[in-house]
Design an enzyme around this catalytic site. Sequence first.
Site, short mmCIF file in Angstrom:
data_model
loop_
_atom_site.label_atom_id
_atom_site.label_comp_id
_atom_site.label_asym_id
_atom_site.label_seq_id
_atom_site.Cartn_x
_atom_site.Cartn_y
_atom_site.Cartn_z
N LYS A 230 0.82 -1.22 -0.09
CA LYS A 230 -0.01 0.08 -0.11
C LYS A 230 1.01 1.21 -0.01
O LYS A 230 2.03 1.31 0.67
CB LYS A 230 -0.88 0.10 1.15
N SER B 12 -9.95 1.64 2.75
CA SER B 12 -8.81 2.28 2.02
C SER B 12 -7.75 1.40 1.28
O SER B 12 -7.06 1.94 0.33
CB SER B 12 -8.29 3.44 2.61
N SER C 59 -9.84 -0.75 6.92
CA SER C 59 -9.28 -0.65 5.88
C SER C 59 -8.52 -1.60 4.99
O SER C 59 -8.34 -1.69 3.85
CB SER C 59 -8.13 0.70 5.54
#
Lengths: 89, 474, 432
Positions: C38, C113, C137
């Site tokens: 990420k 996310s 997330s």
Amino acid sequence: MVTAEDVRKVAKLADVGIDDSEIAEFTRQCSGVLEYFEILDTLDQNQQLYRERYNILREDEVTPSLSQEESLQNAGQTEKGFFKAPRVM
Amino acid sequence: MEDRETIIGLEIHCQLNTKSKMFCGCSTDFRDNEPNTHTCPVCLGLPGSMPMVNKRAIEFALKVGKALNCTIREESEFSRKNYFYPDLNKAYQITQYDKPLAEWGKLLIDGDNGEKEVKITRIHLEEDPGRSVHMGTTDRGKYTLVDYNRAGIPLIEIVTEPDLRSPKEARKFLNKLRATLEYLNVFDSEKEGSLRVDANISIKGSERVEVKNISSYKGVEKALTFEVTRQRNLLRRGQPIARETRHFVETRGITTSSRSKEEENDYRYFPEPDLLPLRVSSWVESIELPELPDARRERFIRQYGVSAEHAKTLTGGLKLAEFYESVAPADPALAATWTADYLLGELNYRDFTIDAMPEDLFRELIKLIKSNAITDKSAVEILRIILDEVKEGKGPEHPQAIVDRLGLAKSSEDLVMKMVEEVVAEQPAAVADYYAGKMQALNFLVGQVMKKCRGRADPGHLNTLLKELLDKKV
Amino acid sequence: MAKILSFTPDDSVHAFLTTIPEVTYGEGPLSGVTVAVKDNISTKGIETTCASKILKGYIPPYDAHVVALLKDAGAAIVGKTNMDEFGMGTTTENSAFGPTLNPLDKNRVPGGSSGGSAAAVASGLCDVAIGSDTGGSIRCPAAFCGIVGLKPTYGRVSRYGLIAYANSLEQIGPMARDVKTLSRLYSVIAGHDPRDATTVNKPYSHEPSANIEGLKIGIVEEFFGEGVNPRVAEVVKEALATLESLGAVVKSYTMPSMKYALSAYYVTCTSEASSNLARFDGVRYGPGLDSAKSWHDAYSEQRKEGFGKEVRRRIILGTFSLAAGYYGRYYQKAQTARQMVRDDFERIFRDVDVIAGPTMPDIAFRLGEKSDPLQMYLADILTVPANLAGVPAISVPCGKIDSMPVGLQIIGKYFDDEKIIDTAFAFEQEGV
């Protein structure tokens, strides 16, 4: 209920620019969310969050620093090994 | 109005002399280095970096807490103080807010009206910000240069109650505090910017003014004296005192208004989520405090027989006290007088610290004075020569070498003359007889001098010397 | 011996912000396993933007702890994945560089996310991915994309190098197509880090076991209540029945603190974010400031240009929560509520081994479907309690509605990540 004036003040405190054209939208949205948060105020205790662990410390030992070049590598502007920023006075 | 009290409270920021920074492993020894070379992801505030507390900084702060008779909190914690400034690496400072490490202490000082207890409100730990250099002259041409070498140096902030009643008392408090911190070996007072003071000052019944940015010991008394005069003048003219923050301009010795309290930042403190609480109150028991200034002063009086005044002066700084103890064996009384009354003055004059005077040379000087080999006047001259040589960066000469080079040795004539003078002072009756015309009195005095120098003088010469001296006195 | 693989994915869902065409990797337990990271996790020498314009061009001079561990284990880090800017979102639509699409239906969001990480794994562009979970997330996009995602116990994985959004809530965690692979990845990234004071010395070296005979599962009524799509609730209840058929015992509980949980979560995360994101001032990194302007003007302009609307909204909400006059009403009370959530979990966990329920109240939203911030926040209601309490939680696929996946969330006791991994593994082995 927060007013446009509250939002302006807080935006200034946070130094996060908001255009005049955005104020109404931000005020409406923040009002809605802060109203939702109001449920917290019905709690009467002010209990601290309990943290089980404590005294997590490191020994006083020197470890290598970055070089000046590495330290400055992401800076927008530099001068003579310093970071360059706008005037504050 | 003139008798309205002056009320002063101090906030003292003091850099702790740990090896590494408060929250990262960068070296604290940055002063002679290029900007931004003692920096890492943590103290540059790079995204993703995390703080880790330096254990020694906690230990040092606890030592100070114990020495100042504070209560150590059962649980203390770090908080974030949020504000924006280019030299603040993370746009918040990690400090302590509502749970400081130590509270409710006291320090005894020599106040305006005798011994006085100054209460300590709190002691907390925090990190130093970086350093800003303000550049450019025209408004649009101005900019700031930032160096983060200093960012993250551990600081303690010591806050006093508003217990001080004059700028002089404030200075005395600071001197005592500085000495205490030095004795604890947690702080190096000689490093530039290692101690900074903010002062709250008011005239009783009027608004309080905060004076920031006082970065020298001498500055504190100056800034406060200026401020007392300014505030009293305003009151005398019937004008109100504004509640505000003022800056001390060291070069001009004045304070200037910086911002009013209304505009004061809302720092939005909250607990630092990346750090866990401290529970260190039990550590204090195992901390052994070294001898502190008051105890050392008492010991100097006891052990060396020095006067109370000298003892106070000589224990006013750790290095000074250590210096004295190293030279005292030569002759405690002479060493005290020559250190406190002569050496300190000469050092001050040259802006030197005690380090400038090599102990072995000073010890040799005391021995020369003690053995009557040189006059006091010559001793002062030798002291000055040594310090001037140090100032010029030369290796200083030994006192004996200076004596030889400049021919400062007391001649035997000096010695004899000294004894003649002593005898005249010691025998007022014989002197009176001489003036009354009794010539045997002169013989008696010659005999006394002969006794003093154990016969190592010519009686005829003594006769002449005595006559000259006594006749001059008429 | 370093080896090289080439990585040129057909990224039709915009999972990646940065890809590494020639990846070097070494020996180790993950040798040659392709890992997507990420974009809020620092990678030395590789741009790390948090999907924000304000960090465009930022090249970290250091690796996050987990990245160093992955490299040591021989993993091939193939790229950085898209996300909601700074992790602030539930859909990955809040990326300054455009949304990621759901590989199962490109008209839908992948969740957020960590939407890029989930989409990259779900579409087979890489073997596994690393995400971060502040309020769901990892679990939300895992549920929406039909993969497995774990939010570890707070403190089990180092956050050093994770660009902080809300420090007290978030954890880095593994995402994979199956539980066993997730477990392998987790064993590499878990463990103590002397640079993160909140980590504990609890390494993970567990082999998932499908035997859940006698496992006690708690059901929290509020997890099936108002706001939860009844069809989702139905699918999850079937999953629970499957677990019962494997020998688990299910018992029902209530969790009164749930009515405060979402507020406590949003007050805490926005407060911390308002402070965390203040450092993006353009001095040390980020686009240079206009030095002809004064500091505050240049700074607030920079932040207006650099941050998206949702980020600025959360900074403002967080600043409200911490400001004088509001702190006692919001931030302080949120901590009280947070302790209540912990107490509720503790009470239930005295009886049961794990708690199970839906991960998300609904299936993946259509792109642009949620435009009102509060409506969006409400979607996090089932995932935030685990973050508030710091307990571990995993999402494992448990069925489909309209061919979109539904996630089963299993929440565990502190440092009992092993148990929820076993439960997820047992369910997965039984098949959907």
